[in-house]
Write an enzyme that holds these catalytic residues in place. Structure first.
Site, PDB file in Angstrom:
ATOM      1  CG  ASP A 166     -14.450  -6.329  -4.507  1.00 17.96           C
ATOM      2  OD1 ASP A 166     -13.103  -6.214  -4.511  1.00 17.96           O
ATOM      3  OD2 ASP A 166     -15.187  -7.034  -4.476  1.00 17.96           O
ATOM      4  CB  SER A 167     -17.674  -9.204  -7.799  1.00 16.98           C
ATOM      5  OG  SER A 167     -16.857  -9.929  -6.956  1.00 16.98           O
ATOM      6  CG  PHE A 214      -9.531  -8.298  -8.319  1.00 19.63           C
ATOM      7  CD1 PHE A 214     -10.525  -9.057  -8.343  1.00 19.63           C
ATOM      8  CD2 PHE A 214      -8.813  -8.279  -9.334  1.00 19.63           C
ATOM      9  CE1 PHE A 214     -10.431 -10.064  -9.393  1.00 19.63           C
ATOM     10  CE2 PHE A 214      -8.587  -8.710 -10.431  1.00 19.63           C
ATOM     11  CZ  PHE A 214      -9.620  -9.903 -10.446  1.00 19.63           C
ATOM     12  NE  ARG A 260      -2.886  -1.487   3.380  1.00 19.10           N
ATOM     13  CZ  ARG A 260      -2.998  -2.742   3.453  1.00 19.10           C
ATOM     14  NH1 ARG A 260      -3.773  -3.606   2.585  1.00 19.10           N
ATOM     15  NH2 ARG A 260      -2.762  -3.467   4.601  1.00 19.10           N
ATOM     16  CB  CYS A 309      -2.616 -14.069  -2.608  1.00 21.97           C
ATOM     17  SG  CYS A 309      -4.210 -14.291  -2.896  1.00 21.97           S
ATOM     18  CG  ASP A 362      -4.477  -7.631  -4.137  1.00 22.77           C
ATOM     19  OD1 ASP A 362      -3.755  -8.745  -4.065  1.00 22.77           O
ATOM     20  OD2 ASP A 362      -4.761  -7.277  -3.037  1.00 22.77           O
TER      21      ASP A 362
END
Ligand code: SAH
Length: 395
Positions: A248-249, A226, A210, A338, A298
């Site tokens: 974002d969903s 995301f 960040r 990730c 991300d």
């Protein structure tokens, strides 16, 4: 006596102190160990190797507690490991700038399958293996020590299923002051939903990244794909981005992101919020010829284990290819994976393929990883799960 006898020639990983015994390495089981019960690991020549937790349903059939024949697996062992892990976090100096960090990172802290995240005075715990599940009461009792007011459990996710355990979530001790807890990282503040949020509520592992994004954002048109609760969106605004689009969903995630912006002195109207599927939205942007200077990708974990790596690779390639096409000359892509099952070199190859197919010339400027409160035991490279690249495309 419960014993796992290894097949001849399968002792090598244990000799190198890797903490897992895979089902295919076991010649026979003596005794009838229950799920999570302690077993001795015995080499083919009959010598004692380690003491481990038995996991009857998982491909990872046992996870080592100790390599010391004199050390019993008991409350003292757990207490020693928990205290040592917490002390290591304090030694990193993190508590000078934030009140939220990962206190226990499973195998890397000698507590296979146990995650403990600290959010101000609250601990959020995940029991993700049969071994720690068996010691749940003792561990919860020990976690009430120190300056904590409450414990929330988030024992969920696919790994728990592989261990034959059902999910468990909720507040289990003390009082959680509000639905959301406020934490700080330097000058930033974030609301964290400990019970309904993702993972344990917040992406602590992206703390340093960040800060890095903040340094790249000045004057840039930024796309945060995301975005979850707005971590990178806030970094971009704080860094002086010209504009930010956040996708974002999840509607609750976007709502929390908007509140997090306000908490940091920004107005939600400063961003364009899109509730939707990143794959579809990026395609639409491509068709509309939209362009950005800085794109953050991300995504969630596409491949929890190496078995799903191939399908995951297609997903990564797809979004990275689209992102490369949306970047203006000289623009930067900050791209993460990730997925434990996708190693850093494979990830780099996927991103390279994406750039080739997008027809762009790009170079890596930085390699990104998880911070010091998510350490990787040298004997357990699988602990390295978060990897990222900053790529700049040619102008
Ligand atoms: N960057 C965030 C963390 C992202 S976690 C941070 O630093 O805090 C992954 C996010 O992707 C989740 O919020 C999830 O809701 C969202 N997500 C998962 N699949 C998606 C998809 N296909 N399209 C858009 N968002 C998706």
């Amino acid at each position: 006596m419960n014993q796992l006898h290894l097949r001849r020639g399968r002792e090598r990983p244990l000799q190198r102190r890797h903490p897992w015994v895979l089902s295919g390495s076991i010649a026979r089981v003596d005794g009838k160990p229950a799920s999570g019960e302690t077993v001795d690991l015995i080499a083919a020549d009959g010598s004692w190797m380690a003491r481990a937790a038995f996991s009857p349903t998982s491909r990872i059939r046992a996870r080592v507690w100790t390599w010391n024949p004199e050390e019993p697996v008991d409350r003292d062992l757990l207490e020693g490991r928990l205290n040592a892990a917490a002390a290591r976090r304090l030694e990193t100096g993190l508590s000078r700038t934030t009140n939220a960090w990962r206190e226990v990172f499973a195998e890397s802290d000698g507590l296979p399958g146990l995650i403990v995240d600290r959010y101000a005075s609250i601990r959020v715990v995940q029991f993700l293996s049969a071994g720690v599940e068996r010691w749940r009461d003792e561990i919860l009792d020990l976690l009430q020590q120190g300056e904590v007011r409450a414990i929330v459990e988030r024992s969920e996710g696919d790994v728990r299923g592989l261990e034959g355990l059902s999910p468990r979530r909720g507040q289990i001790w003390g009082e959680v002051p509000a639905a959301e807890v406020s934490i700080n990282e330097g000058d930033r503040r974030y609301l964290v939903d400990l019970v309904a949020g993702h993972k344990t509520g917040f992406y602590l592992d992206q703390r340093e990244n960040r800060g890095m994004v903040e340094g790249l954002a000045a004057g840039r048109r930024v796309l945060d794909a995301f975005c979850y609760s707005g971590g990178f969106t806030i970094s971009a605004l704080a860094g002086g981005a010209e504009s930010v689009v956040a996708i974002d969903s999840s509607a609750p995630a976007l709502a929390l992101a908007a509140r997090n912006l306000e908490l940091n002195g920004f107005r939600p109207q400063q961003c364009e919020w899109i509730e939707g599927d990143v794959f579809g939205v990026l395609r639409k942007f491509r068709d509309e010829d939209r362009a950005f200077d800085l794109i953050i990708l991300d995504p969630p974990k596409f491949a929890p284990t190496s078995a799903q790596a191939e399908r995951a690779a297609r997903g990564y390639k797809d979004i990275n290819l689209l992102a490369f096409k949306l970047l203006r000359g000289g623009g930067q892509l900050v791209t993460f994976s990730c997925s434990g099952g996708v190693d850093p070199l494979l990830f780099q190859k996927i991103v390279a393929d994406a750039a080739l197919d997008a027809g762009v010339d790009a170079r890596i400027e930085r390699w990104l990883a998880q911070p010091a409160d998510h350490p990787v035991a040298l004997t357990f490279p699988e602990g390295r799960y978060l990897k990222g690249l900053v790529c700049r495309v040619g102008s």
